[in-house]
Design an enzyme around this catalytic site. Structure first.
Site, PDB file in Angstrom:
ATOM      1  CD  GLN A  31     -15.195  37.096 -23.205  1.00 44.02           C
ATOM      2  OE1 GLN A  31     -15.620  36.804 -22.096  1.00 44.02           O
ATOM      3  NE2 GLN A  31     -15.476  36.371 -24.269  1.00 44.02           N
ATOM      4  CG  HIS A  62     -11.303  20.390 -22.834  1.00 48.17           C
ATOM      5  ND1 HIS A  62     -10.120  21.080 -22.879  1.00 48.17           N
ATOM      6  CD2 HIS A  62     -12.292  21.331 -22.858  1.00 48.17           C
ATOM      7  CE1 HIS A  62     -10.382  22.386 -22.951  1.00 48.17           C
ATOM      8  NE2 HIS A  62     -11.676  22.563 -22.935  1.00 48.17           N
ATOM      9  CG  ASP A  86     -11.296  26.175 -25.014  1.00 49.03           C
ATOM     10  OD1 ASP A  86     -11.208  24.939 -25.162  1.00 49.03           O
ATOM     11  OD2 ASP A  86     -12.107  26.689 -24.223  1.00 49.03           O
ATOM     12  CD  GLU A 106     -17.105  31.758 -27.413  1.00 51.19           C
ATOM     13  OE1 GLU A 106     -16.789  30.789 -26.704  1.00 51.19           O
ATOM     14  OE2 GLU A 106     -17.275  32.919 -26.954  1.00 51.19           O
ATOM     15  CG  ASP A 155     -16.358  24.553 -22.209  1.00 52.81           C
ATOM     16  OD1 ASP A 155     -15.954  25.210 -21.239  1.00 52.81           O
ATOM     17  OD2 ASP A 155     -15.596  24.004 -23.024  1.00 52.81           O
ATOM     18  CG  ASP A 158     -16.210  31.916 -13.357  1.00 52.07           C
ATOM     19  OD1 ASP A 158     -16.346  30.683 -13.411  1.00 52.07           O
ATOM     20  OD2 ASP A 158     -15.133  32.484 -13.117  1.00 52.07           O
TER      21      ASP A 158
HETATM   22  N1  SAM Z   1     -12.991  25.911 -19.576  1.00 53.38           N
HETATM   23  C1  SAM Z   1     -13.332  27.228 -19.250  1.00 53.38           C
HETATM   24  C2  SAM Z   1     -13.580  27.522 -17.817  1.00 53.38           C
HETATM   25  O1  SAM Z   1     -14.364  26.852 -17.135  1.00 53.38           O
HETATM   26  O2  SAM Z   1     -12.973  28.482 -17.343  1.00 53.38           O
HETATM   27  C3  SAM Z   1     -14.386  27.799 -20.134  1.00 53.38           C
HETATM   28  C4  SAM Z   1     -13.729  28.070 -21.430  1.00 53.38           C
HETATM   29  S1  SAM Z   1     -14.625  28.670 -22.757  1.00 53.38           S
HETATM   30  C5  SAM Z   1     -13.349  29.683 -23.368  1.00 53.38           C
HETATM   31  C6  SAM Z   1     -15.850  29.755 -22.166  1.00 53.38           C
HETATM   32  C7  SAM Z   1     -16.459  30.542 -23.314  1.00 53.38           C
HETATM   33  O3  SAM Z   1     -17.816  30.840 -23.040  1.00 53.38           O
HETATM   34  C8  SAM Z   1     -15.794  31.898 -23.594  1.00 53.38           C
HETATM   35  O4  SAM Z   1     -15.098  31.843 -24.801  1.00 53.38           O
HETATM   36  C9  SAM Z   1     -16.943  32.896 -23.639  1.00 53.38           C
HETATM   37  O5  SAM Z   1     -16.821  33.854 -24.666  1.00 53.38           O
HETATM   38  C10 SAM Z   1     -18.131  31.964 -23.840  1.00 53.38           C
HETATM   39  N2  SAM Z   1     -19.398  32.539 -23.407  1.00 53.38           N
HETATM   40  C11 SAM Z   1     -19.637  33.279 -22.307  1.00 53.38           C
HETATM   41  N3  SAM Z   1     -20.928  33.637 -22.261  1.00 53.38           N
HETATM   42  C12 SAM Z   1     -21.533  33.099 -23.358  1.00 53.38           C
HETATM   43  C13 SAM Z   1     -22.865  33.122 -23.858  1.00 53.38           C
HETATM   44  N4  SAM Z   1     -23.844  33.782 -23.220  1.00 53.38           N
HETATM   45  N5  SAM Z   1     -23.117  32.451 -25.003  1.00 53.38           N
HETATM   46  C14 SAM Z   1     -22.138  31.768 -25.659  1.00 53.38           C
HETATM   47  N6  SAM Z   1     -20.861  31.727 -25.228  1.00 53.38           N
HETATM   48  C15 SAM Z   1     -20.562  32.380 -24.085  1.00 53.38           C
END
Ligand code: SAM
Length: 284
Positions: A31, A62, A86, A106, A155, A158
């Site tokens: 991304q 959080h 994060d 992550e 967490d 989308d």
């Molecule tokens: N608080 C945030 C929101 O609701 O917008 C979410 C924040 S957190 C940064 C979301 C994280 O999920 C991202 O860093 C992304 O890289 C990670 N992510 C997305 N798909 C994933 C997957 N299949 N496995 C593990 N992490 C994933």
């Protein structure tokens, strides 16, 4: 010259924040990652042009994704966090001295690296000795886990791009299997307000309901997320967040929180009628 970050919340709605300074732009394998500084929200970071975290309002998200399950079962010891690069979710979890181990999965190492540099407010506890970070796809990680965790927190981004798999039936079924007999699953559950988000929320709710006997939804006001009205899913094999919460036990921990308190805990499960209808009529 004025610089503005603008996010398309629907085809007809945009949300903008005046940017003082762009701090970082990068493209990972998964991304695009941007970090900005703003007067109103402090530093904030986005993935593929969608808001993830701002320094000013991250405490709401959080607090709600962590303290609601932790107050429901104070005996939680082993936690799996999926996404959350994060570090904000891990920061709140590490405040519980009773927690023994946190696995964080992550998919994108670059998110963690960038947040360590530009968002130390959320990334500050990622080096806690109880935390083990795996840079893997959460969907694959849970496949091999059985009867391991007391709590799983999803967490995620989308349900498109890398986050898509974290909203599937397969994923929820594997989370059920990875949880112990009294395990809890909490996930960010999108927004009920705008059509496309509401559909994702309904789909997730319907799928989770197929596996978990206790299945509830709670809400919070998060100013920088689409519509500001955000939901979380609470699913569990045994604990009910409304009847099992021990307010006295949580309050006696003396944790100072800026949003969560045990009154919010009870109140956040009271949903507007249109949201209740959406959940009741949830279709795949
Ligand atoms: N608080 C945030 C929101 O609701 O917008 C979410 C924040 S957190 C940064 C979301 C994280 O999920 C991202 O860093 C992304 O890289 C990670 N992510 C997305 N798909 C994933 C997957 N299949 N496995 C593990 N992490 C994933």
């Amino acid at each position: 010259m004025e610089l503005w970050y603008t996010e398309q919340h629907t085809a007809n709605v945009r949300f903008s924040i005046k940017v003082d300074k762009p701090l970082y732009t990068g493209q990972s394998e998964f991304q695009r990652i941007d970090v900005f500084n703003s007067h109103e929200f402090g530093n904030f970071f986005t993935l593929d042009g969608l808001m993830m975290v701002t320094e000013k309002d991250e405490f709401i998200y959080h607090d709600m994704i962590v303290h609601v399950p932790m107050a429901t079962n104070p005996k939680i010891k082993n936690v799996l966090v999926i996404g959350a690069g994060d570090g904000g979710t891990v920061r709140e979890l590490t405040r519980y001295s009773t927690l023994e181990h946190i696995d964080m999965v992550e998919i994108d190492k670059m998110v963690v690296d960038v947040c360590r540099e530009y968002l130390p407010q959320t990334a500050c506890k990622l080096d806690d000795p109880r935390v083990k970070i795996y840079f893997e796809d959460g969907l694959k990680f849970v496949r091999s886990k059985e009867n391991v965790y007391d709590l799983i927190i999803v967490d995620s981004t989308d349900p498109f791009g890398p986050g898509e798999g974290l909203f599937t039936r397969e994923f929820y079924g594997n989370c059920f299997k990875a949880l112990k007999e009294d395990g809890i699953l909490v996930n960010q559950h999108e927004s009920p307000y705008y059509g496309e988000y509401a559909k994702s929320m309904q789909r997730a709710h319907k799928r989770i309901r197929e596996f978990f006997p206790v299945c509830r939804v709670y809400q919070a006001h998060i100013p920088t997320y689409p519509s500001g009205h955000w939901l979380f899913g609470f699913a569990s094999k045994k604990f009910d967040p409304l009847t099992d919460i021990d307010e006295q036990a949580w309050n006696s921990l003396g944790l100072k929180t800026k949003y969560y308190n045990t009154e919010i805990h009870k109140g956040c499960f009271a949903l507007p009628s249109y949201v209740k209808d959406l959940l009741l009529n949830a279709e795949d």
